[in-house]
Design a protein around this motif. Sequence first.
Motif, mmCIF file in Angstrom:
data_model
loop_
_atom_site.group_PDB
_atom_site.id
_atom_site.type_symbol
_atom_site.label_atom_id
_atom_site.label_comp_id
_atom_site.label_asym_id
_atom_site.label_seq_id
_atom_site.Cartn_x
_atom_site.Cartn_y
_atom_site.Cartn_z
ATOM 1 N N GLN A 5 -5.479 1.201 0.202
ATOM 2 C CA GLN A 5 -4.330 0.669 1.323
ATOM 3 C C GLN A 5 -3.887 -0.366 -0.751
ATOM 4 N N THR A 6 -4.885 -0.468 -0.997
ATOM 5 C CA THR A 6 -4.124 -1.197 -2.677
ATOM 6 C C THR A 6 -3.215 -0.513 -2.547
ATOM 7 N N VAL A 7 -3.473 0.705 -3.178
ATOM 8 C CA VAL A 7 -2.316 1.285 -3.685
ATOM 9 C C VAL A 7 -1.292 2.016 -2.861
ATOM 10 N N ILE A 8 -1.492 1.805 -1.540
ATOM 11 C CA ILE A 8 -0.292 1.895 -0.682
ATOM 12 C C ILE A 8 0.871 1.141 -0.591
ATOM 13 N N GLU A 9 -0.072 -0.636 -1.186
ATOM 14 C CA GLU A 9 0.613 -0.957 -0.797
ATOM 15 C C GLU A 9 1.447 -1.931 -2.212
ATOM 16 N N ARG A 10 0.567 -1.522 -3.576
ATOM 17 C CA ARG A 10 1.437 -1.228 -4.839
ATOM 18 C C ARG A 10 2.256 -0.445 -4.243
ATOM 19 N N ILE A 11 2.068 0.542 -4.438
ATOM 20 C CA ILE A 11 3.459 1.183 -4.484
ATOM 21 C C ILE A 11 4.473 1.047 -3.355
ATOM 22 N N MET A 12 4.864 0.497 -2.345
ATOM 23 C CA MET A 12 5.921 0.544 -1.674
ATOM 24 C C MET A 12 6.602 -0.897 -2.559
ATOM 25 N N GLU A 13 5.777 -2.341 -2.700
ATOM 26 C CA GLU A 13 6.121 -3.483 -3.203
ATOM 27 C C GLU A 13 6.912 -3.340 -4.159
ATOM 28 N N ARG A 14 6.802 -1.792 -5.230
ATOM 29 C CA ARG A 14 7.258 -1.834 -6.077
ATOM 30 C C ARG A 14 7.804 -0.960 -6.064
ATOM 31 N N ASN A 15 8.621 -0.125 -4.559
ATOM 32 C CA ASN A 15 9.990 1.007 -4.652
ATOM 33 C C ASN A 15 10.197 0.060 -3.690
ATOM 34 N N LEU A 16 10.224 -1.195 -3.299
ATOM 35 C CA LEU A 16 12.219 -2.036 -2.694
ATOM 36 C C LEU A 16 12.615 -2.760 -4.007
ATOM 37 N N PRO A 17 13.939 -2.316 -3.441
ATOM 38 C CA PRO A 17 14.733 -2.860 -4.732
ATOM 39 C C PRO A 17 14.796 -4.253 -4.511
ATOM 40 N N PRO A 18 15.777 -5.002 -5.133
ATOM 41 C CA PRO A 18 15.895 -6.207 -5.948
ATOM 42 C C PRO A 18 16.895 -6.886 -4.481
#
Length: 211
Positions: A57-70
Amino acid sequence: MSRLSAGERREQLAEAAIRVMIRDGVAETTTRAVVTEAGVPLGAFHYCFRSKEELFQTVIERIMERNLPPAGPAHPEGATPHDKVRALLRSYWDQVRARPDEHLVTYEVTQYALRRPGLADLARRQYRHYQDVYRAHLESMAGAAGLVWTVDLAVLARYGLGVLDGLTLTWLIDRDDVRALAALDEYARYLASVAAPADRVADRVADRPAG
């Protein structure tokens, strides 16, 4: 082992897990493989995570957070709602193209969870998280572009997640940049059709008679 806070150690292990998943696949990502990759003892994992499911779950959240644009690029004066939304979506797509292996991992996690008894809730939480994040991103997108959405935001977030999820998976399969961008631009046209300039909406509200 260096002295790190629990939060720093969790981050270290999550990043190690992402590297293992990319290299070996989600099904082969064991706690032992993750701690070996991170260069820490097995006890460090149990100190930071209650289970492998929590790590995923933490991995999923981290990947999504850094793949959102500014929040959004600056828009030239006179840009249309379509121009603004299109620029923001293309910023998102730049993140997809920059980290394809991480996006592939998220699909693997979903399939892994759905096929294992007791882990289906991980997939449900994964997509609930996606919808929550995408809803927040739609709000940020509207704010950055000076727009308001004219349809229910929860529905728009679910619809948009389906579009972007499908476009991303299709691109991971065929890597057809031209058609992917054409489809993304079509989605931008749809979003522009359900957006209105925020200042005009505010003016209409102000013009309504009191009471």
